[in-house]
Design an enzyme around this catalytic site. Structure first.
Site: not given
Ligand code: GLC
Length: 837
Positions: A422, A425, A500
């Site tokens: 995650d 980017e 998200d």
């Molecule tokens: C980001 C991700 C989400 C995750 C969160 C905490 O917002 O996109 O999927 O749950 O981080 O790790």
């Protein structure tokens, strides 16, 4: 002290006054001066020394690159699959008064002598695509290249598709987009809507005559695509640096364009079968008792599920590759117990490394100089989950190797089955840019570039390093990796989810479109946070989203709920509202009895369709065929189909018409030409028409093409619960000759690459005049499935059969109820011919 000559001083100051902050140069090619041929490449030089390099890779794929004197052109690309096999076909060069033409058997690329404008034509002489203006480049003394741009004509009636998961109101035409990987939390809000988390600079055009082509801009800088947003029949693509380097990919069918692009940029390996099961996620399931309770709930309530996720809170203070031992005292035991119950455990790993002298991974990275730096050698430090974070430079092969090995303990010792990357980017909190400054340095396989060039592939290279790690340490198992950021070609390494989203109906509509467009952009292994990540869905919205998710290759429910620590710090504006919802859960049973029942049967439907999905995955890997497609792709000359945006094709044979409107209990559905069976009722519907179909909240309408042999799997609580005893085949009567496929293998491991798979081709043929049907099955590969019995449901037969024979032997069949026309009978797994008369 030297005396200053007042005259010289005066002169200097005059000169200084003439100097400017910066000087900008605009370039476009003059007339063609000459050309040379170098193997598959034709180098056409303009009088002002701009070289257009035209490389012929296949009869349908031609690459164009504009190179200036003094440029340092490199043939290196992260996007192109190293295994892409150019066919290097013969081509002809023709010189005419006005053009130089390069022609393959399928395609002609015509370059104008006057200004190097390019046009593409098919072998029948039909125009496919044409430059409206000559190639343009802007550079300045202080900044170097700041713009490279191609301007093409966008004739009325040309439709545009692809470009990854951009959000649109009415398709791509009329809008403009940017590619710059961005942490776009809650991307409904106007200012967060574009750019999104990933960059796929590839689009399709479908001309009004049904001819399709694609354009892939292989440039990693921030890029821009404009599909006639100014309503002057112009389509442009440009980047803020680097070389104009694009591929023209001819169809003529739109699906073929997708396939060719996917083969150019690569496809993944077969996923483990469990990767296509239902996945349950939340920010965050902890501590251990809660995870165990979650697992028990699935099994007690008999709701199928294959994987559970641990979000960031399993870590020790957001240090990646560590465990919070208060919350998870014995992760190995827990993961192994979950595995016993049939759950795979997937854990999150972020790119950011906490700055902490007592943290071994930080120390290792520091000692080996693995972290991204500013131009003067200072570390790039920024807040993400930990307040001070450094970031590995994944564009360095040595860093990727190090990163890959960090997974060893998680995978081999703790028993984790999959990984979720995650924030790659890369996301940086608190600053407006949401990411690194442009001047951060990257290795870029030795090229040494700035973040301007490396930004869009940072996440992809992280995914690549993780993928290598999983492959290496998962010992003979197929990697399962999920990533948020990515770039073209990144489909080789990881599945992705769209980020998200919000629990509202608008986002359900986005979900439908985003996954279809990703899929035709080479990226089939995708899904959305089912139910919505931000806020809580109503029971109805959750069920409708789950129903759509059945047809998305990644079938994962995820929500931020509101027990996530750290969220207060980051998303202050939402804290109050979220606190109110702190206990809201988003499990399939969280919405009352009635919806629990419905949600169970929705998930069961996914398990029924697994054979079909797995086969579609195989076709994607073999041929690049997108698993999801816009309805337009099946019928490119049918104007009703080209504008149908609320249905899509799932594999070759199924058209899905999800319900995406609140309160709707039915919907209008345009079915393209041919005949279609409503899967739910077996009702036969005529194509080329719009139908009103019922859709109670418990059902998602979907339609199977006549002539299809649809394989159905037994419902299990998880994919490897037991060996199936039975294969069911729904045979949908049709009047057209039709082929269907079933791909099977062990669902795990790599022996399928050595032939341990089975690909069955079903050939269906009927003779409506004589009331006969013939179904044959041909099998390839050495895999022998465990089941012995095949149950055949013959659907929609327009006559009462007198005899049915299987390999020459007459069979007994169940008599259908009077009003039905479904005949059911069983046979053995190896049958080769069934005749019905
Ligand atoms: C980001 C991700 C989400 C995750 C969160 C905490 O917002 O996109 O999927 O749950 O981080 O790790």
């Amino acid at each position: 002290m030297a005396k200053i000559d007042p005259e010289a001083k005066q002169k200097q100051s005059e000169e200084d006054n003439q100097r400017k902050k910066d000087v900008t140069y605009h370039h476009k090619p003059d007339a063609i001066a000459d050309y040379t041929i170098d193997g598959q490449q034709i180098n056409i030089r303009s009088e002002n020394n701009i070289e257009l390099q035209v490389a012929v890779h296949t009869d349908e794929i031609i690459q164009l690159k504009y190179v200036f004197e003094g440029d340092k052109p490199s043939n290196f690309s992260y996007a192109i699959d190293p295994e892409f096999n150019p066919k290097n076909p013969d081509f002809a060069i023709r010189e005419t008064t006005n053009h130089i033409e390069i022609a393959t058997d399928s395609l002609t690329c015509r370059v104008s002598r006057k200004d190097m404008k390019v046009s593409f034509w098919d072998s029948d002489g039909a125009l496919l695509c044409k430059d409206k203006k000559p190639f343009f480049r802007k550079d300045t003394i202080m900044k170097g290249i700041t713009k490279i741009k191609i301007t093409k004509e966008a004739p009325e009636g040309t439709h545009y598709f692809g470009l990854g998961d951009k959000i649109t109101e009415n398709g791509l035409r009329g809008e403009s987009f940017e590619n710059w990987n961005t942490d776009s939390y809650a991307y409904e809000l106007e200012e967060h809507r574009d750019p999104l988390y990933r960059s796929i600079p590839f689009y399709h055009a479908l001309n009004s005559d049904g001819n399709a082509y694609g354009i892939f801009l292989d440039n990693t800088y921030r890029s821009h695509f404009d599909f006639d947003s100014n309503d002057n029949n112009t389509c442009t693509f440009s980047a803020d640096g680097g070389c104009m380097n694009y591929y023209f990919i001819y169809g003529p069918e739109p699906t073929t364009v997708s396939e060719r692009y996917a083969k150019l940029t690569g496809t993944p390996q077969m996923p483990p079968l469990w990767g296509l099961g239902y996945h349950q996620c939340r920010w965050s399931y902890y501590p251990e008792e809660r995870v165990r309770k979650l697992a028990d709930n699935f099994r007690e309530k008999e709701i199928p599920c294959d994987a559970l996720y641990l979000d960031i809170d399993y870590m020790d203070d957001y240090r990646v590759f560590t465990w919070n031992r208060d919350r998870f005292p014995d992760p190995k035991q827990m993961i192994s117990d979950l595995k016993e119950q049939g759950f795979e455990t997937i854990v999150m790993i972020d790119p950011g490394i906490k700055v902490d002298n007592d943290y071994e991974i930080y120390q290792q990275g520091l000692e080996n100089d693995y972290f991204c730096k500013r131009p003067d050698g200072e570390l790039m430090i920024g807040p993400v989950w930990p307040p001070k974070t450094v970031f590995p430079d994944y564009t360095h092969p040595e860093v990727r190797e190090w990163w890959a090995d960090l997974y060893k303990d998680l995978l081999t010792e703790k028993g984790v089955s999959g990984v979720w990357n995650d924030m790659n980017e890369p996301a940086v909190f608190e600053v407006k840019a949401k990411t690194f400054p442009n001047d951060i340095r990257h290795h870029f396989e030795g090229e040494q570039v700035s973040h301007k060039k490396a930004h869009n592939i940072y996440g992809m290279q992280m995914a690549r390093a993780s993928y290598e790690g999983i492959k290496k340490h998962k010992q003979g198992k197929r990697p399962f990796l999920l990533t948020r950021a990515n770039f073209s070609g990144g489909q080789r390494y990881a599945a992705l989810w769209t980020g998200d989203n919000i629990a509202n109906w608008e986002h359900l509509r986005h979900a439908l479109e985003q996954c279809v467009r990703l899929s035709i952009s080479g990226y089939s292994f995708t899904g959305t946070d089912i139910g919505g990540f931000i806020e809580q869905p109503s029971a109805e919205l959750f069920t409708r989203w789950l129903q759509l998710g059945v047809f998305h290759p990644l079938f994962r429910n995820h929500t931020m709920g509101y027990d996530a620590e750290g969220a207060e710090v980051i998303k202050e504006d939402q804290v109050e509202q979220k606190k109110l919802q702190s206990d809201a859960d988003q499990e399939p049973w969280s919405f009352g009895e009635k919806h629990t029942r419905i949600n169970r049967s929705v998930i069961e439907l996914r398990y029924r369709l697994l054979h079909y999905l797995y086969t579609a995955f195989y076709q994607y890997i073999q041929h690049g065929t997108p698993i999801l497609r816009p309805t337009a792709f099946a019928h490119p000359t049918d104007s009703n189909a080209t504008t149908s945006r609320d249905t899509f094709l799932f594999g070759d044979k199924i058209l899905v018409a999800p319900v995406i409107k609140k309160g709707a209990r039915g919907r209008k559905t345009y079915l393209p030409s041919g005949q279609w069976y409503d899967y739910r009722t077996n009702e036969l519907l005529k194509g080329g028409k719009t139908h009103k179909v019922d859709a109670p909240v418990s059902e998602i309408p979907f339609f199977v093409k006549a002539g299809t042999v649809l394989p159905l799997r037994e419902v299990m609580q998880y994919t490897r619960e037991r060996d199936p005893e039975l294969l069911e085949l729904n045979v949908y009567y049709g009047t057209q000759v039709s082929e269907s496929y079933l791909y099977e293998d062990q669902g795990e491991g790599f022996t399928h690459n050595e032939g341990n798979y089975r690909l069955t081709t079903f050939h269906f043929e009927s003779n409506p005049q004589e009331n006969t049907v013939q179904l044959t099955a041909n099998r390839n590969g050495s895999f022998v499935p465990e089941y012995q019995t095949v149950k055949i449901n013959l659907i929609g037969l327009p006559f009462v059969p007198e005899t049915i024979t299987i390999d020459g032997q007459p069979v007994k069949m169940d008599q259908p109820a009077a009003e039905q026309s479904t005949y059911t009978f069983e046979t053995e797994i190896g049958f080769s011919e069934i005749t019905i008369s």
